[in-house]
Motif scaffolding. Structure first.
Motif, PDB file in Angstrom:
ATOM      1  N   ASP A 110       0.851  -1.188   0.000  1.00  0.00           N
ATOM      2  CA  ASP A 110       0.000   0.000   0.000  1.00  0.00           C
ATOM      3  C   ASP A 110       0.887   1.238   0.000  1.00  0.00           C
ATOM      4  O   ASP A 110       1.801   1.364   0.814  1.00  0.00           O
ATOM      5  CB  ASP A 110      -0.910  -0.009   1.242  1.00  0.00           C
ATOM      6  CG  ASP A 110      -2.062   0.968   1.138  1.00  0.00           C
ATOM      7  OD1 ASP A 110      -1.804   2.158   0.867  1.00  0.00           O
ATOM      8  OD2 ASP A 110      -3.213   0.550   1.333  1.00  0.00           O
ATOM      9  N   CYS A 111       0.627   2.158  -0.921  1.00  0.00           N
ATOM     10  CA  CYS A 111       1.443   3.374  -1.039  1.00  0.00           C
ATOM     11  C   CYS A 111       1.273   4.307   0.155  1.00  0.00           C
ATOM     12  O   CYS A 111       2.095   5.214   0.351  1.00  0.00           O
ATOM     13  CB  CYS A 111       1.054   4.155  -2.301  1.00  0.00           C
ATOM     14  SG  CYS A 111       1.148   3.247  -3.841  1.00  0.00           S
ATOM     15  N   GLN A 112       0.193   4.140   0.918  1.00  0.00           N
ATOM     16  CA  GLN A 112      -0.164   5.037   2.010  1.00  0.00           C
ATOM     17  C   GLN A 112      -0.198   6.481   1.504  1.00  0.00           C
ATOM     18  O   GLN A 112      -0.968   6.804   0.621  1.00  0.00           O
ATOM     19  CB  GLN A 112       0.761   4.825   3.206  1.00  0.00           C
ATOM     20  CG  GLN A 112       0.649   3.419   3.780  1.00  0.00           C
ATOM     21  CD  GLN A 112       1.330   3.235   5.093  1.00  0.00           C
ATOM     22  OE1 GLN A 112       1.804   4.168   5.741  1.00  0.00           O
ATOM     23  NE2 GLN A 112       1.381   1.996   5.563  1.00  0.00           N
ATOM     24  N   GLU A 130       4.134   3.827 -11.150  1.00  0.00           N
ATOM     25  CA  GLU A 130       4.429   2.891 -12.231  1.00  0.00           C
ATOM     26  C   GLU A 130       3.178   2.432 -12.976  1.00  0.00           C
ATOM     27  O   GLU A 130       3.266   1.906 -14.060  1.00  0.00           O
ATOM     28  CB  GLU A 130       5.155   1.653 -11.665  1.00  0.00           C
ATOM     29  CG  GLU A 130       6.534   1.953 -11.102  1.00  0.00           C
ATOM     30  CD  GLU A 130       7.543   2.259 -12.186  1.00  0.00           C
ATOM     31  OE1 GLU A 130       7.284   1.910 -13.348  1.00  0.00           O
ATOM     32  OE2 GLU A 130       8.579   2.846 -11.866  1.00  0.00           O
ATOM     33  N   GLY A 131       1.998   2.616 -12.372  1.00  0.00           N
ATOM     34  CA  GLY A 131       0.781   2.109 -12.997  1.00  0.00           C
ATOM     35  C   GLY A 131       0.514   0.691 -12.536  1.00  0.00           C
ATOM     36  O   GLY A 131       1.423  -0.117 -12.351  1.00  0.00           O
ATOM     37  N   GLN A 132      -0.738   0.357 -12.352  1.00  0.00           N
ATOM     38  CA  GLN A 132      -1.058  -0.946 -11.788  1.00  0.00           C
ATOM     39  C   GLN A 132      -0.752  -2.090 -12.734  1.00  0.00           C
ATOM     40  O   GLN A 132      -0.713  -3.252 -12.338  1.00  0.00           O
ATOM     41  CB  GLN A 132      -2.534  -0.976 -11.374  1.00  0.00           C
ATOM     42  CG  GLN A 132      -2.780  -0.154 -10.135  1.00  0.00           C
ATOM     43  CD  GLN A 132      -4.085  -0.503  -9.469  1.00  0.00           C
ATOM     44  OE1 GLN A 132      -4.365  -1.661  -9.205  1.00  0.00           O
ATOM     45  NE2 GLN A 132      -4.887   0.499  -9.225  1.00  0.00           N
ATOM     46  N   LYS A 167       6.578  -3.552  -9.769  1.00  0.00           N
ATOM     47  CA  LYS A 167       7.146  -2.320  -9.247  1.00  0.00           C
ATOM     48  C   LYS A 167       6.147  -1.440  -8.505  1.00  0.00           C
ATOM     49  O   LYS A 167       6.528  -0.684  -7.629  1.00  0.00           O
ATOM     50  CB  LYS A 167       7.762  -1.503 -10.394  1.00  0.00           C
ATOM     51  CG  LYS A 167       8.963  -2.158 -11.037  1.00  0.00           C
ATOM     52  CD  LYS A 167       9.549  -1.230 -12.104  1.00  0.00           C
ATOM     53  CE  LYS A 167      10.785  -1.846 -12.739  1.00  0.00           C
ATOM     54  NZ  LYS A 167      11.361  -0.954 -13.775  1.00  0.00           N
ATOM     55  N   SER A 168       4.894  -1.486  -8.870  1.00  0.00           N
ATOM     56  CA  SER A 168       3.965  -0.484  -8.351  1.00  0.00           C
ATOM     57  C   SER A 168       3.362  -0.902  -7.022  1.00  0.00           C
ATOM     58  O   SER A 168       3.195  -2.080  -6.726  1.00  0.00           O
ATOM     59  CB  SER A 168       2.844  -0.234  -9.368  1.00  0.00           C
ATOM     60  OG  SER A 168       2.038  -1.387  -9.502  1.00  0.00           O
ATOM     61  N   CYS A 169       3.063   0.102  -6.210  1.00  0.00           N
ATOM     62  CA  CYS A 169       2.249  -0.111  -5.021  1.00  0.00           C
ATOM     63  C   CYS A 169       0.817   0.286  -5.365  1.00  0.00           C
ATOM     64  O   CYS A 169       0.544   0.794  -6.450  1.00  0.00           O
ATOM     65  CB  CYS A 169       2.778   0.708  -3.848  1.00  0.00           C
ATOM     66  SG  CYS A 169       2.870   2.498  -4.169  1.00  0.00           S
ATOM     67  N   ILE A 170      -0.093   0.033  -4.430  1.00  0.00           N
ATOM     68  CA  ILE A 170      -1.492   0.414  -4.643  1.00  0.00           C
ATOM     69  C   ILE A 170      -1.787   1.631  -3.783  1.00  0.00           C
ATOM     70  O   ILE A 170      -1.478   1.660  -2.588  1.00  0.00           O
ATOM     71  CB  ILE A 170      -2.438  -0.743  -4.296  1.00  0.00           C
ATOM     72  CG1 ILE A 170      -2.454  -1.736  -5.452  1.00  0.00           C
ATOM     73  CG2 ILE A 170      -3.839  -0.249  -4.023  1.00  0.00           C
ATOM     74  CD1 ILE A 170      -3.564  -2.731  -5.384  1.00  0.00           C
TER      75      ILE A 170
END
Length: 338
Positions: free
Chosen positions: A29-31, A37-39, A44-47
């Motif tokens: 989770d990006c918080q 990076e895009g889902q 690489k990407s967080c949500i």
């Protein structure tokens, strides 16, 4: 999406709907950070909660408190996005894939990432006439809605004095406009003596065709979002018409739909937890009875011995709850500005 950082309120049973990244997949989770990076880049990407329209709308309320303007006052649409040049091809029963020859067969679709995709959605616009000028004017005022594919037709109005029996009034639409604002609008100043805003949600089901009838409606909901004094996001989902306990079911092997449903839904609802000192955003969600997802239909069309292992992928739902979402209606306290 359920379980995101800084979002309070009971889980939404209808969240995690048709997500490319399944809820079972471990995800950072990006918080307070951002998904840069895009889902689609799953390594690489967080949500981020900002990846989802509901929490972006609530983020707009938070920013409006901070800077005096809401940069995320967004309307809602939906659309198809394929490489097949067939816009509007949204029938679960006739899904041809998204990537031309690469997923042109049921087996090809189930053995690729296409099995995670659905046929796509549709955009709806409430305009005075079918002209470029009228359509663009309607989009500018956000009088739009999206569906997950079916041609569900929703209405959503907000005001301070709609009568409780408005659903029985043949002049519902004209009185909806006359007594408040449609989807995409800002509630007018609170009427003297009004305790809470009153919303009217109404919808007609997709009639379909004789060969491919549309699904029956199960319920209408109003979803509310707000920010508390500590900057935490809150969501509340209110069933205002119909019920999930209507007995509707699906026979998976045949995709036969059983049980009761409705051709139309309508409700007049007033927010029981309204705080006149706090910004809020409201939108409506119209939900069909469950039906078979395109992947289930395509697996069922193959002999059991020839079905690929992906037909039993636990991350691919067997059923789908088709739906429509209206653009929001915003409430701003009189002491605040937009």
């Amino acid at each position: 999406r359920n379980g995101l950082w800084g979002v309070l309120g009971a889980p939404d049973e209808l969240c995690d709907f048709e997500k490319l990244r399944p809820a079972s997949e471990p995800q950072e989770d990006c918080q307070e950070g951002y998904d840069l990076e895009g889902q689609g880049n799953r390594l690489k990407s967080c949500i981020s909660r900002r990846d989802y329209i509901r929490y972006t709308l609530i983020e707009g309320l938070k920013e409006a408190d901070r800077i005096g303007a809401n940069p995320f006052k967004l309307g809602i649409i939906a659309a198809t996005d394929t490489h097949n040049a067939v816009g509007g091809a949204v029938d679960e029963r006739d899904f041809k894939g998204h990537f031309g020859a690469g997923d042109a067969t049921p087996r090809g679709r189930m053995n690729s990432m296409t099995r995670r995709y659905n046929p796509g959605g549709l955009a709806g616009v409430w305009a005075e006439e079918n002209s470029r000028e009228a359509l663009f004017d309607a989009m500018r005022r956000r009088e739009t809605f999206g569906t997950s594919g079916p041609r569900i037709i929703p209405r959503f109005f907000g005001g301070w004095g709609y009568p409780e029996d408005l659903c029985d009034d043949p002049e519902l639409v004209s009185k909806g406009y006359g007594g408040g604002v449609p989807m995409g609008g800002d509630l007018p100043p609170r009427s003297r003596g009004a305790r809470a805003p009153v919303f009217v949600v109404a919808a007609l089901r997709d009639p379909g065709t004789e060969v491919a009838p549309g699904g029956l409606l199960q319920r209408a909901q109003i979803i509310k979002g707000w920010v508390d004094d500590d900057g935490r996001f809150h969501q509340a989902i209110h069933d205002v018409a119909g019920s999930a306990a209507n007995g509707a079911s699906v026979e998976i092997e045949t995709c036969e739909v059983r049980g009761a449903g409705m051709d139309s839904v309508c409700a007049v609802w007033s927010d029981p937890d309204f705080d006149p000192a706090r910004r809020a955003v409201y939108y409506a969600r119209i939900v069909e009875n469950p039906s078979c997802r395109s992947s289930t239909l395509q697996c069922n069309a193959l002999p059991k011995a020839e079905r690929p292992e992906a037909c039993e992928d636990p991350d691919i739902p067997k059923l789908i709850h088709e739906r429509a979402w209206t653009s929001p209606i915003w409430y701003t306290p009189e002491r605040a500005s937009n």
